[in-house]
Design a protein around this motif. Structure first.
Motif, PDB file in Angstrom:
ATOM      1  N   ILE A  79       0.855  -1.177   0.000  1.00 43.52           N
ATOM      2  CA  ILE A  79       0.000   0.000   0.000  1.00 43.52           C
ATOM      3  C   ILE A  79       0.902   1.242   0.000  1.00 43.52           C
ATOM      4  CG2 ILE A  79      -1.700   1.318   1.346  1.00 43.52           C
ATOM      5  CD1 ILE A  79      -2.892  -1.272   0.320  1.00 43.52           C
ATOM      6  N   PRO A 258      -3.272   9.373   9.874  1.00 43.43           N
ATOM      7  CA  PRO A 258      -3.309   7.950  10.249  1.00 43.43           C
ATOM      8  C   PRO A 258      -4.735   7.470  10.529  1.00 43.43           C
ATOM      9  CG  PRO A 258      -1.513   9.047  11.390  1.00 43.43           C
ATOM     10  CD  PRO A 258      -2.325  10.135  10.711  1.00 43.43           C
ATOM     11  N   VAL A 259      -5.576   8.329  11.071  1.00 42.45           N
ATOM     12  CA  VAL A 259      -6.977   7.966  11.316  1.00 42.45           C
ATOM     13  C   VAL A 259      -7.689   7.719   9.983  1.00 42.45           C
ATOM     14  CG1 VAL A 259      -9.208   8.807  12.161  1.00 42.45           C
ATOM     15  CG2 VAL A 259      -7.137   9.129  13.543  1.00 42.45           C
ATOM     16  N   GLU A 262      -6.463   4.411   8.644  1.00 44.76           N
ATOM     17  CA  GLU A 262      -7.042   3.260   9.340  1.00 44.76           C
ATOM     18  C   GLU A 262      -8.488   3.045   8.912  1.00 44.76           C
ATOM     19  OE1 GLU A 262      -5.784   0.895  12.203  1.00 44.76           O
ATOM     20  OE2 GLU A 262      -4.516   1.286  10.484  1.00 44.76           O
ATOM     21  N   GLN A 263      -9.228   4.144   8.763  1.00 43.70           N
ATOM     22  CA  GLN A 263     -10.641   4.020   8.386  1.00 43.70           C
ATOM     23  C   GLN A 263     -10.805   3.628   6.922  1.00 43.70           C
ATOM     24  OE1 GLN A 263     -12.333   7.827   9.468  1.00 43.70           O
ATOM     25  NE2 GLN A 263     -12.797   7.149  11.546  1.00 43.70           N
ATOM     26  N   GLY A 264     -10.076   4.299   6.045  1.00 39.13           N
ATOM     27  CA  GLY A 264     -10.335   4.146   4.621  1.00 39.13           C
ATOM     28  C   GLY A 264      -9.471   3.129   3.918  1.00 39.13           C
ATOM     29  N   VAL A 265      -8.343   2.772   4.505  1.00 36.90           N
ATOM     30  CA  VAL A 265      -7.467   1.777   3.901  1.00 36.90           C
ATOM     31  C   VAL A 265      -7.472   0.510   4.764  1.00 36.90           C
ATOM     32  CG1 VAL A 265      -5.139   1.288   3.049  1.00 36.90           C
ATOM     33  CG2 VAL A 265      -6.014   3.645   3.007  1.00 36.90           C
ATOM     34  N   GLY A 266      -7.330   0.698   6.067  1.00 34.20           N
ATOM     35  CA  GLY A 266      -7.405  -0.453   6.962  1.00 34.20           C
ATOM     36  C   GLY A 266      -6.138  -1.274   7.023  1.00 34.20           C
ATOM     37  N   ARG A 267      -5.058  -0.694   6.563  1.00 37.39           N
ATOM     38  CA  ARG A 267      -3.784  -1.403   6.561  1.00 37.39           C
ATOM     39  C   ARG A 267      -2.688  -0.357   6.673  1.00 37.39           C
ATOM     40  NH1 ARG A 267      -3.121  -6.566   4.048  1.00 37.39           N
ATOM     41  NH2 ARG A 267      -4.883  -6.300   2.657  1.00 37.39           N
ATOM     42  N   ARG A 268      -1.653  -0.618   7.483  1.00 35.37           N
ATOM     43  CA  ARG A 268      -0.575   0.354   7.589  1.00 35.37           C
ATOM     44  C   ARG A 268       0.193   0.372   6.273  1.00 35.37           C
ATOM     45  NH1 ARG A 268       3.370   1.592  12.606  1.00 35.37           N
ATOM     46  NH2 ARG A 268       2.002   0.132  13.697  1.00 35.37           N
TER      47      ARG A 268
ATOM     48  N   GLU B 154      -4.674  -2.288  16.134  1.00 28.58           N
ATOM     49  CA  GLU B 154      -3.950  -3.535  15.902  1.00 28.58           C
ATOM     50  C   GLU B 154      -4.228  -4.561  17.001  1.00 28.58           C
ATOM     51  OE1 GLU B 154       0.101  -2.211  15.208  1.00 28.58           O
ATOM     52  OE2 GLU B 154      -0.311  -1.820  13.081  1.00 28.58           O
ATOM     53  N   GLU B 157      -7.748  -6.045  16.405  1.00 22.32           N
ATOM     54  CA  GLU B 157      -7.794  -7.001  15.298  1.00 22.32           C
ATOM     55  C   GLU B 157      -7.116  -8.327  15.668  1.00 22.32           C
ATOM     56  OE1 GLU B 157      -6.989  -5.736  11.397  1.00 22.32           O
ATOM     57  OE2 GLU B 157      -8.336  -4.014  11.490  1.00 22.32           O
ATOM     58  N   ARG B 210     -12.179  -6.947   9.101  1.00 22.42           N
ATOM     59  CA  ARG B 210     -10.989  -6.899   8.241  1.00 22.42           C
ATOM     60  C   ARG B 210      -9.985  -8.022   8.458  1.00 22.42           C
ATOM     61  NH1 ARG B 210     -10.429  -0.328   8.154  1.00 22.42           N
ATOM     62  NH2 ARG B 210     -11.273  -0.030   6.076  1.00 22.42           N
ATOM     63  N   ARG B 221      -8.841  -5.832   2.819  1.00 23.88           N
ATOM     64  CA  ARG B 221      -9.164  -4.940   3.931  1.00 23.88           C
ATOM     65  C   ARG B 221      -9.724  -3.610   3.477  1.00 23.88           C
ATOM     66  NH1 ARG B 221      -6.521  -4.891   8.634  1.00 23.88           N
ATOM     67  NH2 ARG B 221      -5.843  -6.949   9.275  1.00 23.88           N
ATOM     68  N   GLU B 222      -9.122  -3.057   2.419  1.00 23.26           N
ATOM     69  CA  GLU B 222      -9.503  -1.714   1.998  1.00 23.26           C
ATOM     70  C   GLU B 222     -10.859  -1.723   1.298  1.00 23.26           C
ATOM     71  OE1 GLU B 222      -6.676  -3.307   1.437  1.00 23.26           O
ATOM     72  OE2 GLU B 222      -6.179  -3.376  -0.695  1.00 23.26           O
ATOM     73  N   ARG B 228     -18.047   1.951  12.641  1.00 25.95           N
ATOM     74  CA  ARG B 228     -16.717   2.252  13.147  1.00 25.95           C
ATOM     75  C   ARG B 228     -16.799   3.148  14.375  1.00 25.95           C
ATOM     76  NH1 ARG B 228     -16.762   5.627   8.159  1.00 25.95           N
ATOM     77  NH2 ARG B 228     -17.173   7.698   8.965  1.00 25.95           N
ATOM     78  N   LEU B 231     -11.480   7.220  16.251  1.00 25.46           N
ATOM     79  CA  LEU B 231     -10.086   6.801  16.441  1.00 25.46           C
ATOM     80  C   LEU B 231      -9.233   7.999  16.831  1.00 25.46           C
ATOM     81  CD1 LEU B 231      -9.663   4.633  13.187  1.00 25.46           C
ATOM     82  CD2 LEU B 231     -10.232   3.815  15.486  1.00 25.46           C
ATOM     83  N   TYR B 233      -4.995   9.051  16.912  1.00 24.02           N
ATOM     84  CA  TYR B 233      -3.593   8.711  16.694  1.00 24.02           C
ATOM     85  C   TYR B 233      -2.766   9.095  17.908  1.00 24.02           C
ATOM     86  CZ  TYR B 233       1.011   8.617  14.438  1.00 24.02           C
ATOM     87  OH  TYR B 233       2.311   8.351  14.108  1.00 24.02           O
ATOM     88  N   VAL B 242      -2.925   3.663  16.865  1.00 22.80           N
ATOM     89  CA  VAL B 242      -4.219   4.322  16.675  1.00 22.80           C
ATOM     90  C   VAL B 242      -5.195   3.710  17.675  1.00 22.80           C
ATOM     91  CG1 VAL B 242      -6.090   4.837  15.072  1.00 22.80           C
ATOM     92  CG2 VAL B 242      -3.729   4.756  14.240  1.00 22.80           C
TER      93      VAL B 242
END
Lengths: 351, 351
Positions: A79, A258-259, A262-268, B154, B157, B210, B221-222, B228, B231, B233, B242
């Motif tokens: 990503i 980062p928020v 986390e919400q829109g991608v869900g992956r670091r 994290e 999950e 996810r 995930r995305e 939700r 959140l 950070y 997060v």
């Protein structure tokens, strides 16, 4: 509160710098198809000068995609997130979305005769910066509400798309979508060719970005994360719609990035690209993950071909990022040195 | 308020039906690889009985993907959204996430000795439904906050992923991820094979979904949209994270689904799949778009192989959808008639 912050970020600054508006002209064909051309050439980054930055980028991509290698990362985890203003396109002397706000107020004024004598609208209409500033946070919220809320998501996006066709940058006199960075288009294409999913994560309103990013950057709507207003579904009258409300739901800037990710991608993310201190937390969150990570800041150092600004900038301030980049292993692009070409249209002009 | 609604939706109902908990056992290998197998076979929907529903599905896919045809839709606009509970996997006698809440309270109880004498925790620990109900909305919010907030994204999950390994459905005694619907796996695979992007749009917490949906449904995930929490950070201590806060940010159910879709997908879907009145607005929003659109409701009619429920159901109520489906042109799956197989594990068992 968040709406205030959002406006403070941009509009206050641009208004302070002279309330510049964009000029409008007839449409011509905006940028397209460049990234594909770049990706198919032998050197995937032809607009990047040979040197440490380009080498580090290519090395990173090679390492995380080399199957069996120690730094290999499966495609599903590749990503890459990109800030927009100042990272993918020019943001000086004003962020495009703020030119949109100003133009919209002017365009809507005939339907709002009361604006002629009411701040902050009067100030915008008369180019009177001091009056607008004097209207304070409440005034800025009003500008925001008038131009970004009270219509459906589809109406707003149509307005943005229509505006982009005729709006022109105030000093370069080109469509805003011409002012994208050729080296970044090449980077987007390279990453996608190597199995990355590319996202935009920007402080701009998501509805301002989605109508054109697929065409211009190759980033589909569902991979655009931005600031957003609250929404309300309306099913009255047999023609359902989603209404934009005058309340900010997420400020996708600074610690909000980062928020938003986390919400829109869900992956670091594996890689993050920015240009200002508003991108600091996005790069921090990205590069503090386990395994190989990449953080990159575009440093605007080219007053001749674009703009030169960093620590003292009112738009796109970059100070903490410059200070901490070396210690954090982040790459810093020196635009003047690292980019042979800034905007795609320069390629037609001999230098 | 929204948190209350969220809990009302599920926990109140399950608690009313007997506070059933899931049994836990040692892990075995959860469902995987089925959709690929289905996609490569000649009939892309082998678990669907020949008939009007299957024919309509295949016809829709054919029409929107036939280049040059009158209903052709470019791949970038082929968005399909699926509800989860009751649409992609079983939701009776309790939604899996609620079993998770109950199990988590029991697991966390030793660190919270005060819960032994404090509602609603005492009620959950003692299986005393009436006490839990008596604790009202505030009590339900407490259960939610204790199990879904106060940890990083994290950590949450990981907890979900760990729980899924050992949790067992209370009556079928199988991992929850075994209880997915084979016909829907085939449909997901067919749509993807024909250029659709498949999204899950569910009332469940996005962090609950996810960790396992890519493996089980092939949905990355995305592409998971859900309810939700807010959140925050945190960058303290050199290890950014997060934090999940005890405040609901979006209830992705009913009229919240088009909002979730606008925010997380940013494009009106071409096809929507649901099973309850909580999916009504999602189907309405989808099928009121211009051009060809598909809406489908899974009607649970098979008390022998799964469950039979609709208008009177406390979980997954379907009344308005049944009434309006014919007039709106939505397909209604009669599970008993239309599905040869419900869950993948049945395929190994002769019928």
């Amino acid at each position: 509160m968040r709406g205030v912050a959002w406006m403070s970020l941009g509009c206050l600054l641009v208004l302070a710098s002279g309330c510049a508006s964009s000029h409008r002209a007839s449409a011509d064909d905006p940028a397209r198809g460049r990234s594909e051309a770049a990706a198919s050439s032998k050197d995937p980054l032809p607009s990047w000068t040979e040197g440490a930055t380009k080498a580090a980028l290519l090395d990173f991509v090679e390492r995380v995609t080399r199957e069996g290698g120690p730094d290999f990362v499966p495609a599903s985890e590749r990503i890459a997130v990109f800030d927009n203003d100042g990272t993918l396109w020019s943001e000086q002397p004003l962020v495009a979305e703020l030119a949109f706000v100003i133009d919209r107020v002017k365009e809507m004024a005939p339907q709002h005769p009361e604006w002629r004598t009411r701040q902050p609208f009067q100030g915008v209409l008369e180019g009177d910066v001091e009056s607008v500033k004097a209207s304070g946070k409440r005034g800025l919220m009003e500008l925001f509400a008038a131009t970004h809320a009270g219509m459906t998501t589809e109406q707003f996006e149509r307005t943005v798309a229509d505006w982009l066709v005729t709006a022109r940058h105030p000093t370069l006199h080109r469509p805003y979508t011409d002012l994208v960075y050729q080296p970044m288009l090449e980077l987007l294409a390279l990453l996608r060719a190597r199995g990355f999913k590319t996202f935009v994560v920007s402080g701009g309103d998501v509805g301002f970005m989605r109508p054109w990013m697929e065409r211009v950057y190759g980033v589909p709507r569902e991979q655009v994360v931005g600031s957003r207003v609250k929404l309300r579904y309306q099913d009255s009258g047999g023609a359902p719609s989603v209404l934009r409300l005058a309340e900010l739901d997420l400020l996708d800037d600074g610690a909000g990035k980062p928020v938003g990710i986390e919400q829109g991608v869900g992956r670091r993310p594996l890689a993050a690209f920015g240009n200002s201190d508003g991108d600091f937390e996005m790069l921090e969150w990205t590069t503090s993950g386990a395994g190989p990570r990449l953080g990159l800041l575009v440093h605007h150092t080219d007053a001749e071909r674009e703009w030169a600004y960093d620590r003292e900038a009112r738009v796109g301030k970059l100070a903490r990022g410059l200070d901490e980049a070396p210690g954090r292993g982040w790459l810093v692009v020196d635009m003047r040195r690292d980019w042979k070409v800034i905007h795609p249209f320069e390629r037609a002009t001999p230098r």
